[in-house]
Write an enzyme that holds these catalytic residues in place. Structure first.
Site, PDB file in Angstrom:
ATOM      1  CG  ASN A  99      -8.393  -1.491   0.022  1.00 36.09           C
ATOM      2  OD1 ASN A  99      -7.550  -2.325  -0.293  1.00 36.09           O
ATOM      3  ND2 ASN A  99      -9.062  -1.541   1.157  1.00 36.09           N
ATOM      4  CD  GLU A 100     -11.761  -5.528   1.516  1.00 39.18           C
ATOM      5  OE1 GLU A 100     -12.872  -5.366   2.041  1.00 39.18           O
ATOM      6  OE2 GLU A 100     -11.109  -6.568   1.626  1.00 39.18           O
TER       7      GLU A 100
ATOM      8  CE1 TYR B  30      -3.594  -6.840  10.226  1.00 39.88           C
ATOM      9  CE2 TYR B  30      -3.386  -9.104   9.477  1.00 39.88           C
ATOM     10  CZ  TYR B  30      -4.100  -7.929   9.549  1.00 39.88           C
ATOM     11  OH  TYR B  30      -5.325  -7.835   8.935  1.00 39.88           O
TER      12      TYR B  30
ATOM     13  CG  ASN C  93      -9.924  -0.215   5.486  1.00 40.41           C
ATOM     14  OD1 ASN C  93     -10.799   0.616   5.640  1.00 40.41           O
ATOM     15  ND2 ASN C  93      -9.857  -1.323   6.207  1.00 40.41           N
ATOM     16  CB  ALA C  94      -4.026  -0.141   5.602  1.00 36.07           C
ATOM     17  CD  GLU C  95      -6.740  -2.753   9.815  1.00 41.88           C
ATOM     18  OE1 GLU C  95      -7.838  -2.710   9.228  1.00 41.88           O
ATOM     19  OE2 GLU C  95      -5.797  -3.442   9.441  1.00 41.88           O
TER      20      GLU C  95
ATOM     21  CE1 TYR D 155      -4.301  -1.258   0.435  1.00 41.86           C
ATOM     22  CE2 TYR D 155      -3.688  -2.066   2.597  1.00 41.86           C
ATOM     23  CZ  TYR D 155      -4.602  -1.982   1.567  1.00 41.86           C
ATOM     24  OH  TYR D 155      -5.810  -2.613   1.697  1.00 41.86           O
TER      25      TYR D 155
ATOM     26  CE1 TYR E 238      -7.119  -9.996   6.558  1.00 44.49           C
ATOM     27  CE2 TYR E 238      -8.717  -9.459   4.857  1.00 44.49           C
ATOM     28  CZ  TYR E 238      -7.477  -9.265   5.448  1.00 44.49           C
ATOM     29  OH  TYR E 238      -6.601  -8.355   4.914  1.00 44.49           O
TER      30      TYR E 238
ATOM     31  CD  GLU F  69      -6.621  -6.697   1.980  1.00 46.46           C
ATOM     32  OE1 GLU F  69      -7.120  -6.968   3.086  1.00 46.46           O
ATOM     33  OE2 GLU F  69      -6.743  -5.593   1.410  1.00 46.46           O
TER      34      GLU F  69
HETATM   35  C1  IPT Z   1      -9.273  -5.301   4.654  1.00 50.77           C
HETATM   36  C2  IPT Z   1      -8.613  -4.064   4.076  1.00 50.77           C
HETATM   37  O1  IPT Z   1      -8.609  -4.086   2.682  1.00 50.77           O
HETATM   38  C3  IPT Z   1      -7.197  -3.913   4.600  1.00 50.77           C
HETATM   39  O2  IPT Z   1      -6.736  -2.636   4.257  1.00 50.77           O
HETATM   40  C4  IPT Z   1      -7.149  -4.127   6.085  1.00 50.77           C
HETATM   41  O3  IPT Z   1      -7.853  -3.102   6.691  1.00 50.77           O
HETATM   42  C5  IPT Z   1      -7.757  -5.456   6.416  1.00 50.77           C
HETATM   43  O4  IPT Z   1      -9.073  -5.484   6.009  1.00 50.77           O
HETATM   44  C6  IPT Z   1      -7.781  -5.765   7.888  1.00 50.77           C
HETATM   45  O5  IPT Z   1      -6.521  -5.711   8.427  1.00 50.77           O
HETATM   46  S1  IPT Z   1     -11.006  -5.103   4.547  1.00 50.77           S
HETATM   47  C7  IPT Z   1     -11.751  -6.675   4.888  1.00 50.77           C
HETATM   48  C8  IPT Z   1     -11.445  -7.254   6.183  1.00 50.77           C
HETATM   49  C9  IPT Z   1     -13.244  -6.459   4.776  1.00 50.77           C
END
Ligand code: IPT
Length: 968
Positions: A182-183, A334, A122-124, A78, A234, A268
């Site tokens: 992104n998403e 992480y 996004n990416a926290e 990113y 995830y 991801e």
């Molecule tokens: C996904 C995001 O694309 C990424 O930037 C990061 O925030 C990640 O989540 C969580 O660490 S979004 C997805 C979980 C809906």
């Protein structure tokens, strides 16, 4: 397929790579099976890494080399808009923001780059990557709104310029794919138009590599469609408090079907999980997503036909400064394969085992699902795939219920050539085992070198050819049985060099069958005709000690050290680099004409072994001891509390209008962002003429509420402590004796800004920060507010450390965090120290380090409290804010101090600002801890940054325009 080879001449990562010779253009294509690079179907095995979470460029090379060494052929990155742009029109790509250098490092490490420049990421991270200055604009984010469009085009112009010159297509770099947004899960006409605008802009900026998306079912066709859509997944979620809890494997069959033009791609797939304030800590997240999870889920993706897997994260890093979005704390470790302090974990080992296989068996990039008989044990399931061109078969075996923890055995019926299915293993009394949450990828009909592997119930880690000899590394769980069958035209001669392996030649089927138990490392040599094979059969623990490295003359294999980084042939010698965590042996399998080798530049004495490898001894690191931090200087540091404090230079918070559509509170506008203070703590001072009838004050603030966030504000009236509150509104009673009726009274409020929210599609990143309202009970008295955050607001006096480094504490404004500030007049103290006075105290100390040369010792600062107190501290090393500690919330106590910011051969300054939020504050015991100790090829240069005098000079230069700002 081989990933790009590292640039020749990369002797060690300290030495700059040789200037690239004339660029070699490459082609990037794809079909529904896989990426096709220069005509070769390629399995993409990729990991996520954020350079902006590791503010020391030489450590980027370390992470990239560690990824390359584990078999990753790509890194997904990113690019964080807000990290590069403190102010509209201002972009910084120097120093720790030098993206050109990062992309050169990726090229030199021989690793492809999946670029994800957003604009939203996004990416926290704060505002999901939007810059602070975007907060006070009006246009709907992630839409075609004109002001939003103008803003993101500014960013794209800047970042695309750099990305474009590193594209693989024209041969000047390794940028392979480019992600659009992104998403974004929205199919509206405007969103499609927005996507299309980004794509058109990228193309206009010279981006020629395929455009990818991680928008699940969106943007497949029509306006805004990306070239290669992808799915994020995830499956373990993000709750690390219950690391044993698993969800079942999701069946991606329908997604596979939907993708008619491109491969099943996971931009991801879960590589770990973020943790939250008060959470269980990252070891729990690493357990939740441990080696068992990696095997079961990543191999399920193989079973589903995916040839493009990126794992989020492979190295997570550090939310240094105020980089995090509300909810997550400083470490962004992480629970990833590589920890925040860059050490390797069992997750790394496991990914290496699978990752090597994806590269060692090129046939895997092109397979179809094929029917196969069910295992004879119904608790287990198998998926079979076949490469339609060469017949290589893949059997992916696991528990039918992926959460099943039982220990089961089975036989499999596998298709060998054109014949009917064969039941394996053939050896009576043996079986294939799946012990708990495990998974195996078993191969049949594999050709490599001159070898014809009928099948193996061991897994193949890697294979390579050295001169006339083929080498394969097979592995299995410790003590489990294995059976490997090879085909030969005639009976071969065999030799067991090491271990216990039974061999059986079957003349009728022309097969050599090997039976063994995985235990340590067995070695078998097999000769037949012009074919020579060395089989290395290990248990997992033995297998993970192998490293395969590319050289200019093809790959070589090493065994032993903690890490192998680079290998270069120099005549009849090899120059190797890598790291050791202890003294031990190294074994090198290389071209037969290689006479010897060096390790990290020093020639080592090597013997030739019975396996025709070179073996030598390597030293480990020498022990290190770290200085004790015994004496501290301390200063009280919240003069803003005192009624007489001079705030005349502060901005008046008196605005009646804002472009921010999110402001729906009473006037005046108090939102810190409206006054250009986007990050860190902010002070407010409200002046009022008391009537004497004020009985209480109602204060409302937004510190950033998300995921059980723990932001806070504290307030004083004429120097008397009113109390604290996390976020939202609270009424604080006023003792009438505190008021000066008819005179100037002051309420001082210190408000934390834990970051701006991430964005869905509604503008949430614009949620106000700081005070949002104040009123008295008992009298309708007016308050005139002044505000002070980080010095300069968007005009940074210290652009090197950048917009996220410093906030508005008095000590930050006075440069107390910086090296070179003289604290000689401060009082001295020892730690721990308790205080009963709410406010802010600064603690400073310095220490000298002289770590042994050639060692990588990740060092962290630890704060230890015997019991939680009501305080929160921000930690500076040499002026860099590397940690936020909340004693009464946790969980983080150890804060990585990355080499490069930390001077490992010289003087260092620590400054800690402790904000006591109630009567029992202070600061716990502070120490330095070594989180590892390696003898290493890594050399880390100091990150140049201004000292106290330089920053103060810049501040003085800014102070004029800053006053002008106050009236704008
Ligand atoms: C996904 C995001 O694309 C990424 O930037 C990061 O925030 C990640 O989540 C969580 O660490 S979004 C997805 C979980 C809906």
């Amino acid at each position: 397929m081989q990933a790009p080879a590292p640039a020749a001449g990369l002797a060690s990562i300290a030495a700059p790579a040789a200037a690239p010779t004339s660029p070699q253009p490459h082609t990037i294509a794809y079909d529904r099976y896989s990426l096709i690079i220069d005509g070769k179907p390629t399995y993409l095995w990729s990991g996520s890494f954020h350079y902006w979470r590791l503010p020391s460029p030489d450590l980027w090379a370390d992470v990239l080399q560690k990824m390359k060494a584990a078999g990753f052929n790509a890194v997904e990155i990113y690019f964080d808009w807000g990290y590069h742009s403190p102010r509209r029109g201002v972009y910084d790509f120097s120093g720790i923001r030098d993206v050109d250098r990062l992309l050169d490092m990726a090229r030199d490490a021989g690793i492809y780059v999946i670029a994800r420049p957003g604009p939203y990421i996004n990416a926290e991270t704060d505002a999901g990557g939007f810059p602070g200055w975007l907060v006070t604009t009006a246009g709907k984010p992630r839409s075609t709104a004109p002001d939003y469009t103008a803003a993101y085009r500014e960013w794209m112009t800047e970042i695309d310029r750099i990305l474009a010159r590193h594209q693989l297509t024209d041969g000047r770099g390794t940028v392979l794919l480019y992600q659009v947004e992104n998403e974004l899960y929205d199919d509206s006409a405007d969103t499609r138009r927005y996507m299309q605008d980004i794509e058109d802009k990228a193309h206009a900026d010279g981006i020629t590599v395929p455009l990818i998306g991680n928008h699940n079912d969106n943007f497949f066709t029509g306006v805004g469609a990306v070239d290669m859509p992808g799915y994020d997944s995830y499956p373990a979620d993000f709750d690390c408090t219950r690391p044993e809890r698993w969800n079942n494997v999701y069946d991606f069959a329908s997604e596979r079907k939907r993708l008619t033009r491109s491969p099943l791609f996971f931009p991801e797939f879960q590589g770990g999980a973020f943790d939250v304030w008060g959470g269980p800590g990252y070891e729990a997240c690493r357990k939740l997503t441990g080696p068992d999870f990696e095997r079961v889920f990543y191999e399920s993706n193989i079973a589903a036909g995916s040839t493009m897997q990126n794992f989020y994260m492979t190295y997570g890093g550090i939310n240094w400064g105020w980089l995090s979005s509300p909810g997550v704390y400083t470490s962004y470790d992480y629970g990833a394969p590589i920890t925040a302090n860059r050490t390797l974990t069992t997750k790394y080992d496991q990914q290496k085992l699978i990752g090597y296989m994806t590269q060692a068996v090129p046939s895997l990039a092109r397979t179809d699902a094929v029917a196969t008989s069910a295992p004879d044990n119904p608790r287990l399931r198998v998926n079979a795939r076949v490469n339609p061109e060469d017949g290589t078969r893949f059997y992916i075996l696991r528990h039918a219920d992926a959460t099943d923890t039982s220990n089961d055995t089975t036989h499999l019926r596998i298709a060998l050539g054109t014949k009917t299915e064969t039941t394996v293993p053939q050896q009576p009394g043996t079986a294939i085992r799946i012990d708990g949450r495990d998974s195996k990828v078993l191969l049949a009909n594999v050709h490599f070198g001159k070898q014809d592997l009928a099948y193996s119930t061991s897994e193949l880690m890697t294979q390579l050819s050295l001169g006339d000899r083929d080498i394969a590394v097979l592995y299995g769980r410790h003590d489990e049985d294995g059976e490997t069958v090879l085909r030969y035209a005639a009976e071969p001669t065999t030799q067991v060099i090491d271990g216990k392996v039974a061999m059986h030649w079957d003349a009728a089927t022309h097969t050599l069958r090997l039976n063994y138990r995985h235990d340590g490392l067995a070695r078998v040599a097999v000769h037949q005709g012009d074919s020579t094979l060395l089989l290395l059969i290990g248990d997992n623990e033995a297998a993970i000690r192998f490293w395969q490295l590319p050289t200019q003359a093809g790959p070589i294999l090493l065994r032993g050290p903690y890490l192998a980084r680079t290998a270069i042939h120099d005549g009849d010698r090899l120059a190797l680099t890598g790291d050791t965590d202890a003294a031990g042996e190294i074994e090198v399998f290389t071209a037969p004409d290689t006479r010897g080798f060096s390790w990290n530049g020093v020639p080592v004495a090597a013997n030739v072994t019975a396996s025709a490898s070179l073996q030598a001894h390597l030293d480990g690191p020498t022990p290190v001891s770290l200085p004790h931090l015994t004496t501290w200087h301390i200063s009280e540091a919240a003069p803003e509390i005192a009624p007489a404090f001079d705030d005349s230079a502060w901005k008046a918070a008196d605005r009646a209008t804002t472009p921010n559509p999110y402001w729906n509170h009473k006037l005046p506008i108090l939102d810190a962002d409206d006054y250009d203070f986007h990050h860190g703590n902010v002070w407010y001072r409200g002046h009022f003429k008391a009537t004497g009838k004020e009985t209480a004050i109602l204060l409302g603030a937004n510190t950033g509420v998300h995921l059980g966030n723990h932001g806070i504000f504290t307030a004083w009236l004429n120097g008397h402590f009113l109390g604290n509150n996390p976020s939202g509104a609270q009424q604080f009673p006023i003792d009438p004796r505190w008021l000066k009726a008819g005179g100037d009274n002051v309420v001082s409020v210190l408000v934390e800004n834990t970051g701006h929210l991430q964005e869905e599609h509604s503008g949430t990143f614009r949620e106000p920060r700081g005070l949002i309202g104040a009123s008295f009970a008992g009298a309708p008295t007016d308050i005139r507010w002044k505000i002070q955050g980080n010095v300069g607001g968007e005009a940074l006096p210290d652009p090197i450390r950048g917009p996220f480094n410093a906030g508005g504490f008095y000590g930050e404004r006075m440069g107390w965090h910086l090296p070179g500030f003289s604290d000689g007049r401060w009082a001295t103290t020892t730690l721990p120290r308790a205080t009963d006075k709410p406010g802010v105290d600064w603690y400073r100390t310095s220490f000298r380090l002289d770590l042994p040369a050639g060692q990588d010792v990740p060092i962290a600062l630890r704060i230890h409290d015997i019991a939680p107190h009501h305080y929160r501290a921000i930690i500076f090393i040499n002026g860099w804010q590397m940690g936020r500690y909340i004693s009464d919330v946790g969980p983080q106590t150890d804060f990585e101090l990355p080499a490069g910011l930390l001077n490992t051969h010289g003087d260092n300054t620590i400054a800690i600002a402790s904000w006591s939020t109630a009567q029992d504050g202070g600061l716990g015991e502070v120490s330095l801890v070594a989180q590892g100790n390696l003898r290493s090829a890594l050399h880390v240069g100091t990150v140049a940054a201004p000292d106290y005098e330089q920053v103060m000079q810049a501040q003085r230069a800014l102070s004029k325009p800053a006053k002008g700002d106050a009236t704008k």
